[in-house]
Design a protein around this motif. Structure first.
Motif, short mmCIF file in Angstrom:
data_model
loop_
_atom_site.label_atom_id
_atom_site.label_comp_id
_atom_site.label_asym_id
_atom_site.label_seq_id
_atom_site.Cartn_x
_atom_site.Cartn_y
_atom_site.Cartn_z
N UNK A 138 -29.79 33.69 -21.97
CA UNK A 138 -28.61 34.56 -21.92
C UNK A 138 -28.97 36.02 -22.13
N UNK A 139 -29.85 36.29 -23.09
CA UNK A 139 -30.26 37.68 -23.34
C UNK A 139 -30.97 38.25 -22.13
N UNK A 140 -31.90 37.48 -21.56
CA UNK A 140 -32.64 37.98 -20.40
C UNK A 140 -31.73 38.19 -19.20
N UNK A 141 -30.81 37.26 -18.96
CA UNK A 141 -29.89 37.42 -17.86
C UNK A 141 -29.02 38.65 -17.99
N UNK A 142 -28.48 38.88 -19.19
CA UNK A 142 -27.58 40.02 -19.40
C UNK A 142 -28.33 41.34 -19.39
N UNK A 193 -24.96 34.43 -17.84
CA UNK A 193 -24.95 35.76 -18.45
C UNK A 193 -24.97 36.86 -17.39
N UNK A 194 -25.82 36.70 -16.37
CA UNK A 194 -25.89 37.73 -15.32
C UNK A 194 -24.55 37.85 -14.61
N UNK A 195 -23.97 36.72 -14.25
CA UNK A 195 -22.70 36.75 -13.52
C UNK A 195 -21.58 37.33 -14.37
N UNK A 196 -21.60 37.04 -15.69
CA UNK A 196 -20.58 37.60 -16.58
C UNK A 196 -20.68 39.12 -16.64
N UNK A 197 -21.89 39.63 -16.79
CA UNK A 197 -22.08 41.08 -16.82
C UNK A 197 -21.68 41.69 -15.48
#
Length: 448
Positions: A299-303, A254-258
């Protein structure tokens, strides 16, 4: 000792060993993210916190956190019940040895304090940091740990903390007591300490490989952190470990996608940060959600954490290593998401809103979050403000510009003189001067 207790004790000792590695992991993770001039100071803040908090825990911390509550409110354990860790040398029949529980929880206390250091990197007096670490552990962490981790005994003889027993909020391994507590304390300390001179032009991380190595060590230790919080070698620990792994994978993605969408590239620092953000979020929830729910939490925390870390520039708040953006935000998200994603089939056996539980668990989680936020922020701000008025807590401008490794500790992280073995040893003063020149050259090259 029967076989079941022996197995549980062995698991707790293994979990303790894994969590102990997180101290070095955090030192590397933070140390790689700061300037080459402040690497050793960052590591010293981590190990200094361990030393100070460890001593206080042995003397009074375990008793204040896990002793019988003073009064009926469940606000603080009796600090004299196990004063000096008395009474921890023998184990009741059929129970875990209290010594291993105390050692395990000592590391929780030390790591919580150490996390705060990342918010004030590059500018706090080392002596003041050690004093702050001790005061904060006694006045903030020990009481909050009692609220969250101290459960009533089955026979009713021992009364625990109000969040765990009266409010009945779920916090499997420290979303409130560890991450929200450290994150909001970091915010309060930054407000008193002020921004670095160079902010918002923060120095680039001097060694991303060190940061990635530190993240990997934290990842390893987190399985002991979460799995060990089950206090037994059974299904609860197994579910906690699986959920921790699931959330971690989702958090990195998620972090990398954002990051890719916002900046057009995925970075190694982003991968490490996404891992930590997800680990923070799943810490309170690892015993309350399903593996699918753990993916959602991660996913929520990463994004969300990826989006929030940049707010410090808009708010002009120098949270140096994103303690607020990751630990505070991730801790809040993970704690509240239990109220939505809690699966009654998971070890904690609570039903969130999406599993037919209505708002019952969500409001309990929210009250726990608000209580820790308010208490930790106010007391931390008072501690920091009083210390600032009495002795000062910020390093002088020249030392901040020079770097704390040399100015405070008289050392440098790297010696780049490849001819050192072929020449006579330099005098101490010459060595320091040469190291300063080499450090400055290395940092200049890094910037270019």
């Amino acid at each position: 000792m029967n076989q079941a207790v022996a197995a549980d004790t062995a698991w707790m000792l293994a979990a303790f060993a894994a969590v102990s590695l997180m101290v070095a992991g955090l030192a590397l993770f933070y140390g790689g993210m700061v300037s080459v001039r402040n690497t050793l100071n960052m590591a010293m803040m981590i190990f200094g916190a361990l030393a100070v908090v460890g001593v206080l825990w042995i003397v009074v911390g375990y008793s204040a956190a896990f002793g019988n509550s003073l009064g009926r409110l469940g606000l603080l354990g009796d600090p004299f019940e196990y004063f000096g860790s008395s009474g921890l040398l023998t184990a009741p029949a059929g129970a875990l040895p209290p010594a291993v529980v105390s050692a395990f929880q000592l590391l929780f206390a030390a790591i919580t304090v150490a996390l705060i250091a990342g918010a004030v990197a590059d500018r706090m007096k080392f002596g003041s940091w050690l004093v702050f670490a001790g005061l904060w552990a006694v006045l903030v962490y020990f009481p909050v740990a009692h609220w969250v981790f101290a459960f009533d005994s089955k026979d009713g003889a021992v009364t625990g903390g109000w969040i765990a027993n009266k409010l009945k909020a779920i916090d499997f391994a420290g979303g409130t007591a560890v991450h929200i507590n450290a994150g909001i304390a970091g915010l309060a300390l930054v407000l008193v300490l002020g921004n670095r001179q160079i902010f918002p032009n923060a120095p680039r991380p001097h060694s991303l490989p060190l940061t990635m190595l530190g993240a990997g060590m934290l990842f390893f230790g987190w399985f002991g952190f979460n799995g060990g919080s089950a206090l037994s070698a059974g299904n609860s620990a197994s579910v906690a470990v699986l959920n921790t792994l699931a959330a971690s994978c989702a958090g990195i993605c998620a972090w990398l996608a954002v990051e890719k969408v916002r900046e057009g590239r995925a970075t190694s620092l982003g991968a490490g940060s996404g891992l930590i953000a997800a680990l923070v979020g799943i810490t309170p929830a690892c015993g309350a959600v399903s593996p699918l729910g753990a993916l959602v939490v991660g996913a929520i925390c990463g994004a969300v954490c990826c989006l929030t870390v940049s707010l410090k520039y808009r708010l002009k708040l120098d949270d140096s290593l994103d303690v607020v953006g990751i630990h505070l935000v991730g801790g809040i998200l993970g704690t509240l998401l239990i109220g939505l994603l809690g699966d009654p089939a998971a070890p904690n056996a609570v039903a969130g809103l999406f599993y037919g539980g209505g708002l019952n668990q969500l409001w309990r989680q929210a009250v726990a979050v608000l209580a820790v936020l308010a208490y930790s922020f106010v007391v931390t701000w008072i501690i920091a403000k009083v210390m600032h008025m009495v002795r000062g807590i910020r390093i002088d401008r020249d030392s901040e510009s020079e770097g704390l490794d040399v100015a405070v500790h008289g050392e440098t992280a790297y010696v780049l003189d490849t001819f050192a073995t072929a020449t006579a040893p330099a005098q101490p003063a010459d060595a320091v001067g040469a190291a300063e020149s080499l450090t400055a050259a290395a940092e200049s090259a890094s910037r270019n």
